[in-house]
Motif scaffolding. Sequence first.
Motif, PDB file in Angstrom:
ATOM      1  N   LEU A 151       1.337   2.005   2.594  1.00 39.77           N
ATOM      2  CA  LEU A 151       2.697   1.505   2.388  1.00 39.77           C
ATOM      3  C   LEU A 151       3.359   1.110   3.697  1.00 39.77           C
ATOM      4  O   LEU A 151       4.156   0.181   3.735  1.00 39.77           O
ATOM      5  N   VAL A 152       3.024   1.816   4.772  1.00 39.13           N
ATOM      6  CA  VAL A 152       3.558   1.429   6.083  1.00 39.13           C
ATOM      7  C   VAL A 152       2.987   0.076   6.475  1.00 39.13           C
ATOM      8  O   VAL A 152       3.685  -0.790   6.994  1.00 39.13           O
ATOM      9  N   LYS A 153       1.699  -0.127   6.157  1.00 44.01           N
ATOM     10  CA  LYS A 153       1.010  -1.371   6.518  1.00 44.01           C
ATOM     11  C   LYS A 153       1.549  -2.558   5.719  1.00 44.01           C
ATOM     12  O   LYS A 153       1.838  -3.605   6.286  1.00 44.01           O
ATOM     13  N   GLU A 154       1.664  -2.412   4.395  1.00 40.33           N
ATOM     14  CA  GLU A 154       2.048  -3.548   3.559  1.00 40.33           C
ATOM     15  C   GLU A 154       2.871  -3.131   2.349  1.00 40.33           C
ATOM     16  O   GLU A 154       2.646  -3.617   1.257  1.00 40.33           O
ATOM     17  N   GLY A 155       3.814  -2.251   2.524  1.00 37.77           N
ATOM     18  CA  GLY A 155       4.596  -1.797   1.380  1.00 37.77           C
ATOM     19  C   GLY A 155       6.042  -2.233   1.446  1.00 37.77           C
ATOM     20  O   GLY A 155       6.555  -2.575   2.500  1.00 37.77           O
ATOM     21  N   THR A 156       6.682  -2.201   0.297  1.00 35.97           N
ATOM     22  CA  THR A 156       8.105  -2.514   0.214  1.00 35.97           C
ATOM     23  C   THR A 156       8.876  -1.214   0.020  1.00 35.97           C
ATOM     24  O   THR A 156       8.296  -0.170  -0.289  1.00 35.97           O
ATOM     25  N   GLN A 157      10.176  -1.287   0.162  1.00 38.48           N
ATOM     26  CA  GLN A 157      11.005  -0.106  -0.036  1.00 38.48           C
ATOM     27  C   GLN A 157      10.898   0.370  -1.485  1.00 38.48           C
ATOM     28  O   GLN A 157      10.866   1.571  -1.749  1.00 38.48           O
ATOM     29  N   ALA A 158      10.845  -0.562  -2.424  1.00 38.82           N
ATOM     30  CA  ALA A 158      10.716  -0.195  -3.837  1.00 38.82           C
ATOM     31  C   ALA A 158       9.418   0.581  -4.075  1.00 38.82           C
ATOM     32  O   ALA A 158       9.400   1.565  -4.820  1.00 38.82           O
ATOM     33  N   GLN A 159       8.334   0.148  -3.438  1.00 40.60           N
ATOM     34  CA  GLN A 159       7.059   0.850  -3.593  1.00 40.60           C
ATOM     35  C   GLN A 159       7.130   2.243  -2.976  1.00 40.60           C
ATOM     36  O   GLN A 159       6.591   3.201  -3.541  1.00 40.60           O
ATOM     37  N   ARG A 160       7.797   2.356  -1.824  1.00 41.32           N
ATOM     38  CA  ARG A 160       7.944   3.675  -1.207  1.00 41.32           C
ATOM     39  C   ARG A 160       8.740   4.607  -2.115  1.00 41.32           C
ATOM     40  O   ARG A 160       8.414   5.788  -2.249  1.00 41.32           O
ATOM     41  N   GLU A 164       8.889   4.380  -5.383  1.00 39.50           N
ATOM     42  CA  GLU A 164       8.016   4.718  -6.514  1.00 39.50           C
ATOM     43  C   GLU A 164       7.031   5.823  -6.138  1.00 39.50           C
ATOM     44  O   GLU A 164       6.789   6.736  -6.925  1.00 39.50           O
ATOM     45  N   VAL A 165       6.475   5.737  -4.931  1.00 37.10           N
ATOM     46  CA  VAL A 165       5.523   6.759  -4.490  1.00 37.10           C
ATOM     47  C   VAL A 165       6.241   8.102  -4.322  1.00 37.10           C
ATOM     48  O   VAL A 165       5.680   9.153  -4.650  1.00 37.10           O
ATOM     49  N   THR A 166       7.483   8.075  -3.858  1.00 34.38           N
ATOM     50  CA  THR A 166       8.263   9.310  -3.764  1.00 34.38           C
ATOM     51  C   THR A 166       8.455   9.916  -5.151  1.00 34.38           C
ATOM     52  O   THR A 166       8.309  11.130  -5.342  1.00 34.38           O
ATOM     53  N   GLN A 167       8.755   9.067  -6.136  1.00 34.30           N
ATOM     54  CA  GLN A 167       8.907   9.526  -7.526  1.00 34.30           C
ATOM     55  C   GLN A 167       7.589  10.105  -8.041  1.00 34.30           C
ATOM     56  O   GLN A 167       7.562  11.159  -8.680  1.00 34.30           O
TER      57      GLN A 167
END
Length: 194
Positions: free
Chosen positions: A76-85, A87-90
């Motif tokens: 996610l650091v390499k190619e992620g968006t805030q929305a994806q981050r 979602e991963v937190t969820q």
Amino acid sequence: ILAFSEIGSRELQQVVESHTTSLEMQTTLYEILGFVTDSETSQRGYLLTGKQEYLEPYKQARPKIDDRFHKLGALLVKEGTQAQRDEVTQISSLVGKKMGEIDATIALYDRSGRDVAFELMNTGIGKQAMDQLRSDIESMSSVQRASMTASDSRWKSDIGFARFSVQWLTACTVILLMVVWLLAGREMRQQEER
């Protein structure tokens, strides 16, 4: 031609990198889901039989889940968006909730017996967490698939444009060569006349 070929090569490289990251994210998400499912199966086997060997997949899943979340974070650091981050937190929260329910059920079984452990399982907390976890992982995977489809489409249109441009440049080159040949022929005739 060189410029268009370089542009096409860079586009292809970006698409390949994007696809690789998307596939790795999907694989990692499904691995996490698999480890949680193994833990749940392990929990049920232990509750039904009382045999410690049924807890092995559960014990082995913990570090593997943590490892996959670290890998997912790096992707996610390499190619992620805030929305994806988000979602991963969820997803991480749901995994924690489910694993907490498994921990509590096993501890209750060890302390108070099967009936108390089954009472906790019958509350549906673990099932709700698992259902939501499956749904969130599928949702995030479908976003990754859509992203891959969009980048495929963009790459194909870029390649089509590059192909058309190369054909156009080749046609211009042929026309210029014909003009040079005609001019050279005319120049040679003029020289012979002189």
